[in-house]
Scaffold this motif. Structure first.
Motif, PDB file in Angstrom:
ATOM      1  N   ILE A 254       0.825  -1.206   0.000  1.00  0.00           N
ATOM      2  CA  ILE A 254       0.000   0.000   0.000  1.00  0.00           C
ATOM      3  C   ILE A 254       0.862   1.261   0.000  1.00  0.00           C
ATOM      4  N   ALA A 255       2.097   1.141   0.474  1.00  0.00           N
ATOM      5  CA  ALA A 255       2.987   2.304   0.522  1.00  0.00           C
ATOM      6  C   ALA A 255       3.156   2.937  -0.847  1.00  0.00           C
ATOM      7  N   TYR A 256       3.213   2.130  -1.893  1.00  0.00           N
ATOM      8  CA  TYR A 256       3.482   2.656  -3.224  1.00  0.00           C
ATOM      9  C   TYR A 256       2.268   3.401  -3.769  1.00  0.00           C
ATOM     10  N   ASP A 257       1.079   2.917  -3.428  1.00  0.00           N
ATOM     11  CA  ASP A 257      -0.136   3.597  -3.856  1.00  0.00           C
ATOM     12  C   ASP A 257      -0.329   4.905  -3.087  1.00  0.00           C
ATOM     13  N   ALA A 258       0.004   4.890  -1.799  1.00  0.00           N
ATOM     14  CA  ALA A 258      -0.087   6.114  -1.006  1.00  0.00           C
ATOM     15  C   ALA A 258       0.910   7.152  -1.502  1.00  0.00           C
ATOM     16  N   TRP A 259       2.126   6.694  -1.815  1.00  0.00           N
ATOM     17  CA  TRP A 259       3.155   7.602  -2.335  1.00  0.00           C
ATOM     18  C   TRP A 259       2.718   8.214  -3.656  1.00  0.00           C
ATOM     19  N   ALA A 260       2.089   7.407  -4.504  1.00  0.00           N
ATOM     20  CA  ALA A 260       1.687   7.868  -5.828  1.00  0.00           C
ATOM     21  C   ALA A 260       0.399   8.675  -5.814  1.00  0.00           C
TER      22      ALA A 260
ATOM     23  N   VAL B  47      12.761  -1.661 -11.958  1.00  0.00           N
ATOM     24  CA  VAL B  47      11.521  -0.916 -11.815  1.00  0.00           C
ATOM     25  C   VAL B  47      11.198  -0.763 -10.337  1.00  0.00           C
ATOM     26  N   ALA B  48      10.670   0.385  -9.975  1.00  0.00           N
ATOM     27  CA  ALA B  48      10.158   0.618  -8.627  1.00  0.00           C
ATOM     28  C   ALA B  48       8.647   0.480  -8.666  1.00  0.00           C
ATOM     29  N   GLN B  49       8.093  -0.239  -7.721  1.00  0.00           N
ATOM     30  CA  GLN B  49       6.641  -0.385  -7.689  1.00  0.00           C
ATOM     31  C   GLN B  49       5.956   0.957  -7.432  1.00  0.00           C
ATOM     32  N   SER B  50       6.641   1.848  -6.737  1.00  0.00           N
ATOM     33  CA  SER B  50       6.082   3.187  -6.533  1.00  0.00           C
ATOM     34  C   SER B  50       6.024   3.951  -7.849  1.00  0.00           C
ATOM     35  N   ASP B  51       7.093   3.889  -8.654  1.00  0.00           N
ATOM     36  CA  ASP B  51       7.085   4.544  -9.963  1.00  0.00           C
ATOM     37  C   ASP B  51       5.955   3.999 -10.822  1.00  0.00           C
TER      38      ASP B  51
ATOM     39  N   ALA C  47       3.116   2.692  -9.888  1.00  0.00           N
ATOM     40  CA  ALA C  47       1.819   3.187  -9.432  1.00  0.00           C
ATOM     41  C   ALA C  47       1.557   4.590  -9.966  1.00  0.00           C
ATOM     42  N   ALA C  48       2.594   5.433  -9.950  1.00  0.00           N
ATOM     43  CA  ALA C  48       2.435   6.793 -10.475  1.00  0.00           C
ATOM     44  C   ALA C  48       2.205   6.774 -11.984  1.00  0.00           C
ATOM     45  N   ALA C  49       2.950   5.937 -12.698  1.00  0.00           N
ATOM     46  CA  ALA C  49       2.805   5.864 -14.151  1.00  0.00           C
ATOM     47  C   ALA C  49       1.428   5.331 -14.546  1.00  0.00           C
ATOM     48  N   PHE C  50       0.924   4.380 -13.779  1.00  0.00           N
ATOM     49  CA  PHE C  50      -0.380   3.792 -14.078  1.00  0.00           C
ATOM     50  C   PHE C  50      -1.486   4.832 -13.931  1.00  0.00           C
ATOM     51  N   ASP C  51      -1.306   5.756 -12.997  1.00  0.00           N
ATOM     52  CA  ASP C  51      -2.295   6.801 -12.734  1.00  0.00           C
ATOM     53  C   ASP C  51      -1.920   8.096 -13.455  1.00  0.00           C
ATOM     54  N   TRP C  52      -1.361   7.951 -14.655  1.00  0.00           N
ATOM     55  CA  TRP C  52      -0.784   9.094 -15.358  1.00  0.00           C
ATOM     56  C   TRP C  52      -1.795  10.193 -15.633  1.00  0.00           C
ATOM     57  N   LEU C  53      -3.056   9.842 -15.896  1.00  0.00           N
ATOM     58  CA  LEU C  53      -4.013  10.869 -16.314  1.00  0.00           C
ATOM     59  C   LEU C  53      -4.232  11.913 -15.228  1.00  0.00           C
ATOM     60  N   ARG C  54      -4.332  11.472 -13.980  1.00  0.00           N
ATOM     61  CA  ARG C  54      -4.590  12.451 -12.913  1.00  0.00           C
ATOM     62  C   ARG C  54      -3.366  13.320 -12.649  1.00  0.00           C
ATOM     63  N   SER C  55      -2.181  12.710 -12.535  1.00  0.00           N
ATOM     64  CA  SER C  55      -0.997  13.510 -12.234  1.00  0.00           C
ATOM     65  C   SER C  55      -0.642  14.427 -13.403  1.00  0.00           C
ATOM     66  N   GLU C  56      -0.755  13.910 -14.633  1.00  0.00           N
ATOM     67  CA  GLU C  56      -0.496  14.777 -15.780  1.00  0.00           C
ATOM     68  C   GLU C  56      -1.575  15.848 -15.925  1.00  0.00           C
ATOM     69  N   GLY C  57      -2.809  15.520 -15.490  1.00  0.00           N
ATOM     70  CA  GLY C  57      -3.864  16.513 -15.500  1.00  0.00           C
ATOM     71  C   GLY C  57      -3.562  17.668 -14.559  1.00  0.00           C
ATOM     72  N   HIS C  58      -3.070  17.354 -13.370  1.00  0.00           N
ATOM     73  CA  HIS C  58      -2.668  18.413 -12.432  1.00  0.00           C
ATOM     74  C   HIS C  58      -1.545  19.252 -13.022  1.00  0.00           C
ATOM     75  N   ARG C  59      -0.604  18.572 -13.668  1.00  0.00           N
ATOM     76  CA  ARG C  59       0.523  19.298 -14.263  1.00  0.00           C
ATOM     77  C   ARG C  59       0.033  20.236 -15.365  1.00  0.00           C
ATOM     78  N   ALA C  60      -0.882  19.728 -16.195  1.00  0.00           N
ATOM     79  CA  ALA C  60      -1.412  20.567 -17.279  1.00  0.00           C
ATOM     80  C   ALA C  60      -2.187  21.756 -16.723  1.00  0.00           C
ATOM     81  N   HIS C  61      -2.882  21.544 -15.600  1.00  0.00           N
ATOM     82  CA  HIS C  61      -3.693  22.607 -15.019  1.00  0.00           C
ATOM     83  C   HIS C  61      -2.839  23.752 -14.499  1.00  0.00           C
ATOM     84  N   GLU C  62      -1.574  23.481 -14.253  1.00  0.00           N
ATOM     85  CA  GLU C  62      -0.666  24.524 -13.776  1.00  0.00           C
ATOM     86  C   GLU C  62      -0.218  25.455 -14.910  1.00  0.00           C
TER      87      GLU C  62
END
Length: 417
Positions: free
Chosen positions: A146-152, A204-208, A210-225
């Protein structure tokens, strides 16, 4: 290596993998085994304690082990001994892939790092999967899934007993996505190694993951900036810049959950043609005439009058009846299942036949990709006991005779399994 009759497609027959893993990261080789690869799980004395971790425990073994280790062959080797390391290198000499699924540098600390492996097999691909990767400030931080999902940022605490923060029910992304990204990279590296004669070291890092799998939300935040004149909303919303995340879909109407007569459905008529098809199918052309909407990407966001009208309509039929309507009239409507109910869904029954407990120790889902016209790929053997295949591996692969095997066992090189 198993004598069991092959089950389903064996696309990776002839690929040999030597795996050193502890706990969940060993999942990186599970798809390879499902697809027919020969996966040799090298375990420490006493075995991988994955068999006792998590729940449920099925007839003495954890479901985690039964799933992740299915179709693999086990040998126990004490890599602290010279004889254990020599046997390991003999296995590597005939392998395509070595998987290191433990804390960073585990094999290197035993004198079995990438440089040493390539001395006996220049084409070998070493794949290292860890929690936070081989670099960065969290490199040596102990962790679990769960640590990797929380981190991501894919799972967040919810109120628990007495208002204390608790872990919610959620999809485990990092421990699943990491192995799947890894599998793709492994096969790409093996293809290159067979062409060039040179292996490589992947990680590969399992944390990385998790972040890559959820790319739409994190990239969406980046685009919103970015400036408002560079990043806008959809034309159907008058180019309004929606907030990141669900982008206003929580207030959607034509793309939203609705209660049916016996459960819930997900309505997805954000294209005008689907919206018109739906209104006609339910005898409510008045809804289309009142709210025709835009051509594309129109969720009728915030239209509470329409949402109430649709809520009344959807309550009149069962979920199954709504799916039938969607099929008959070309309307995107989907059932809403839970992990407890999905097995009863007819689509699930058609596409995801259970691998039975009689063969694998617990009912398990199959590998989801299939060859058209063939049975779905599936594990051909139950997850092994520690060292279950030691004699078979040493005798059939390495040519050891009974006396040599017994001497190794007496010396403790093969553990006590």
């Amino acid at each position: 290596m198993t004598d069991d009759a092959p089950v389903g497609s064996r696309l990776l027959a002839g690929l040999r993998v030597v795996e050193c893993s502890m706990l969940g990261p060993g999942a990186v080789s599970t798809p390879l085994a499902d697809l027919g690869a020969d996966v040799i799980k090298v375990e420490p004395p006493g075995g991988d304690y994955i068999r006792e971790m998590s729940w449920p425990i099925v007839q003495g073994d954890s479901l985690l082990h039964l799933h992740i280790s299915r179709g693999k062959n086990s040998i126990v080797l004490d890599l602290r001994t010279q004889a254990g390391r020599e046997i390991f290198l003999e296995l590597v000499a005939g392998a395509d892939v070595v998987i290191e699924a433990m804390r960073p540098g585990g094999l290197d600390r035993r004198g079995l790092g990438f440089g040493r492996l390539t001395e006996v097999n220049p084409r070998v691909v070493l794949f290292t999967i860890t929690g936070y990767g081989m670099t960065g400030p969290y490199r040596d931080l102990p962790s679990h899934g769960i640590a990797y999902d929380a981190w991501a940022g894919t799972v967040a605490p919810v109120p628990g007993p007495e208002g204390l923060p608790s872990i919610p029910d959620h999809t485990s992304i990092g421990i699943t996505a990491g192995p799947l990204y890894g599998t793709a990279a492994i096969l790409a590296a093996v293809l290159r190694a067979r062409e060039t004669g040179a292996g490589c070291h992947l990680e590969v890092a399992q944390s990385d993951a998790a972040a890559a799998f959820d790319w739409l939300r994190s990239e969406g935040h980046r685009a919103h900036e970015r400036p408002a004149d560079e990043v806008t909303g959809n034309p159907s919303d008058g180019l309004e810049r929606r907030p990141p995340g669900t982008a206003g879909m929580a207030d959607g109407v034509r793309y939203q959950f609705y209660a049916s007569a016996d459960g819930h459905v997900l309505f997805m008529a954000s294209e005008q043609k689907f919206w018109k098809n739906f209104c006609s199918a339910v005898g409510r052309d008045d809804l289309y005439e009142a709210r025709p909407g835009a051509h594309l990407a129109d969720h009728a966001r915030g239209d509470l009058w329409l949402r109430r009208e649709l809520a009344d309509v959807f309550r009149q039929r069962t979920t199954a009846a709504w799916i039938e309507l969607g099929l008959a009239h070309d309307v995107p409507i989907g059932p809403v299942n839970t992990p407890a109910t999905i097995a009863a869904d007819p689509q699930f029954g058609e596409r995801m036949p259970w691998q039975c407990a009689e063969r694998l120790g617990a009912d398990q889902l199959p590998f989801p990709v299939r060859v058209v016209g063939e049975q779905p790929p599936a594990a051909n053997a139950k997850a092994p006991a520690p060292g279950e295949h030691a004699e078979e591996i040493l005798r059939d692969l390495l040519g050891y005779d009974d006396a040599r095997i017994e001497a190794l066992r007496t010396a403790g090189v093969l553990g006590t399994a």
